[in-house]
Design a protein around this motif. Structure first.
Motif, PDB file in Angstrom:
ATOM      1  N   ASP A  92      18.266  53.143   3.309  1.00 50.00           N
ATOM      2  CA  ASP A  92      16.975  52.602   2.893  1.00 50.00           C
ATOM      3  C   ASP A  92      16.078  52.513   4.129  1.00 50.00           C
ATOM      4  O   ASP A  92      16.141  51.551   4.890  1.00 50.00           O
ATOM      5  CB  ASP A  92      17.189  51.231   2.255  1.00 50.00           C
ATOM      6  CG  ASP A  92      15.936  50.668   1.616  1.00 50.00           C
ATOM      7  OD1 ASP A  92      14.913  51.369   1.557  1.00 50.00           O
ATOM      8  OD2 ASP A  92      15.997  49.507   1.172  1.00 50.00           O
ATOM      9  N   ASN A  94      12.758  52.284   4.358  1.00 54.09           N
ATOM     10  CA  ASN A  94      11.570  51.418   4.280  1.00 54.09           C
ATOM     11  C   ASN A  94      11.865  50.031   3.713  1.00 54.09           C
ATOM     12  O   ASN A  94      10.949  49.295   3.377  1.00 54.09           O
ATOM     13  CB  ASN A  94      10.474  52.104   3.475  1.00 54.09           C
ATOM     14  CG  ASN A  94      10.926  52.458   2.074  1.00 54.09           C
ATOM     15  OD1 ASN A  94      12.040  52.128   1.662  1.00 54.09           O
ATOM     16  ND2 ASN A  94      10.062  53.140   1.346  1.00 54.09           N
ATOM     17  N   ASP A  95      13.124  49.670   3.585  1.00 54.66           N
ATOM     18  CA  ASP A  95      13.554  48.336   3.167  1.00 54.66           C
ATOM     19  C   ASP A  95      13.010  47.905   1.802  1.00 54.66           C
ATOM     20  O   ASP A  95      12.731  46.741   1.577  1.00 54.66           O
ATOM     21  CB  ASP A  95      13.190  47.294   4.234  1.00 54.66           C
ATOM     22  CG  ASP A  95      14.040  46.039   4.112  1.00 54.66           C
ATOM     23  OD1 ASP A  95      15.161  46.116   3.580  1.00 54.66           O
ATOM     24  OD2 ASP A  95      13.574  44.965   4.536  1.00 54.66           O
ATOM     25  N   ASN A  96      12.882  48.879   0.866  1.00 54.78           N
ATOM     26  CA  ASN A  96      12.444  48.507  -0.477  1.00 54.78           C
ATOM     27  C   ASN A  96      13.615  48.388  -1.457  1.00 54.78           C
ATOM     28  O   ASN A  96      13.423  48.204  -2.645  1.00 54.78           O
ATOM     29  CB  ASN A  96      11.403  49.494  -1.010  1.00 54.78           C
ATOM     30  CG  ASN A  96      11.948  50.883  -1.244  1.00 54.78           C
ATOM     31  OD1 ASN A  96      13.097  51.187  -0.901  1.00 54.78           O
ATOM     32  ND2 ASN A  96      11.122  51.742  -1.811  1.00 54.78           N
ATOM     33  N   LYS A  97      14.837  48.519  -0.946  1.00 51.10           N
ATOM     34  CA  LYS A  97      16.075  48.351  -1.713  1.00 51.10           C
ATOM     35  C   LYS A  97      16.167  49.314  -2.900  1.00 51.10           C
ATOM     36  O   LYS A  97      16.771  49.022  -3.915  1.00 51.10           O
ATOM     37  CB  LYS A  97      16.238  46.907  -2.165  1.00 51.10           C
ATOM     38  CG  LYS A  97      16.369  45.965  -0.983  1.00 51.10           C
ATOM     39  CD  LYS A  97      16.344  44.526  -1.392  1.00 51.10           C
ATOM     40  CE  LYS A  97      16.354  43.593  -0.217  1.00 51.10           C
ATOM     41  NZ  LYS A  97      15.312  43.791   0.764  1.00 51.10           N
ATOM     42  N   THR A  98      15.554  50.493  -2.737  1.00 53.02           N
ATOM     43  CA  THR A  98      15.549  51.543  -3.749  1.00 53.02           C
ATOM     44  C   THR A  98      15.679  52.893  -3.061  1.00 53.02           C
ATOM     45  O   THR A  98      15.085  53.108  -2.003  1.00 53.02           O
ATOM     46  CB  THR A  98      14.224  51.513  -4.545  1.00 53.02           C
ATOM     47  OG1 THR A  98      14.099  50.245  -5.176  1.00 53.02           O
ATOM     48  CG2 THR A  98      14.171  52.589  -5.597  1.00 53.02           C
ATOM     49  N   ASP A 100      14.326  56.096  -2.598  1.00 56.93           N
ATOM     50  CA  ASP A 100      13.047  56.740  -2.888  1.00 56.93           C
ATOM     51  C   ASP A 100      13.273  58.201  -3.252  1.00 56.93           C
ATOM     52  O   ASP A 100      14.158  58.868  -2.709  1.00 56.93           O
ATOM     53  CB  ASP A 100      12.120  56.647  -1.674  1.00 56.93           C
ATOM     54  CG  ASP A 100      11.731  55.207  -1.365  1.00 56.93           C
ATOM     55  OD1 ASP A 100      11.687  54.386  -2.304  1.00 56.93           O
ATOM     56  OD2 ASP A 100      11.473  54.913  -0.194  1.00 56.93           O
TER      57      ASP A 100
END
Length: 144
Positions: A92, A94-98, A100
Motif C-alpha cells: 500500500d 499511499n496508505d489508503n488500505k486498498t 489501487d
C-alpha cells in the motif's frame, strides 16, 4: 462426600481426555517479502483457507508491516490449524488500505504464495500450500 470426590475426579479425567482428543496443534507461517522496489508504504497480507472467495475475501488472518528503508520485510501468521492455505499481499504505497487499480490491473505491487511468474490472476489451488508444521516462505511482489 465420596460422591463429590468421585465426581471431581471423573470430571478431571474427562477434561484431560477431551483435551487430548480434541486438541489440535497450531502453527505459524513466516513470510519474507521479496522484490520490493519502492521503499515506502506498508505491506498488507492475508491468509485464507477459503477456496471459493480467494483472493477477494479478507482471509482468516491479516498482518501489516511498515516497509523499511532497507532489509527484508517479514510477516508472521500465528495460531493456524493444520490445513490448506493461500496468501495474498500488496504494498500500500499511499496508505489508503486498498489495492489501487489501473483499469483491471493492480497499480500497486502485489503477490501470492507459491507464484513466481504471473500469467493472469492465480486461483486458490495455484497459491495453496499444506500447513502441517511451522514454516517459512518467500512471496515475490509484482508490478505492472
Amino acid at each position: 462426600m465420596k460422591t463429590l470426590v468421585k465426581s471431581i475426579i471423573l470430571t478431571a479425567i474427562l477434561g484431560i481426555i477431551s483435551n487430548i482428543t480434541f486438541a489440535q496443534n497450531k502453527f505459524s507461517v513466516t513470510v519474507t517479502v521479496k522484490g520490493i522496489q519502492k521503499r515506502e508504504g506498508k505491506i498488507l497480507a492475508s491468509i485464507s483457507n477459503d477456496m471459493e472467495s480467494f483472493p477477494q475475501s479478507g482471509g482468516i488472518k491479516s498482518v501489516l508491516a511498515e516497509v523499511s528503508k532497507d532489509g527484508e520485510i517479514t510477516l508472521k501468521f500465528e495460531g493456524l490449524l493444520e490445513g490448506k492455505y493461500a496468501i495474498v499481499l500488496y504494498q500500500d504505497l499511499n496508505d489508503n488500505k486498498t489495492l489501487d487499480m489501473n483499469g483491471q490491473m493492480p497499480a500497486e505491487p502485489f503477490g501470492f504464495s507459491n507464484v513466481t511468474m504471473m500469467m493472469g490472476p492465480p486461483n486458490f489451488q495455484q497459491c495453496a500450500f499444506d500447513l502441517k508444521e511451522n514454516m517459512a516462505m518467500d512471496v515475490n511482489l509484482f508490478i505492472f
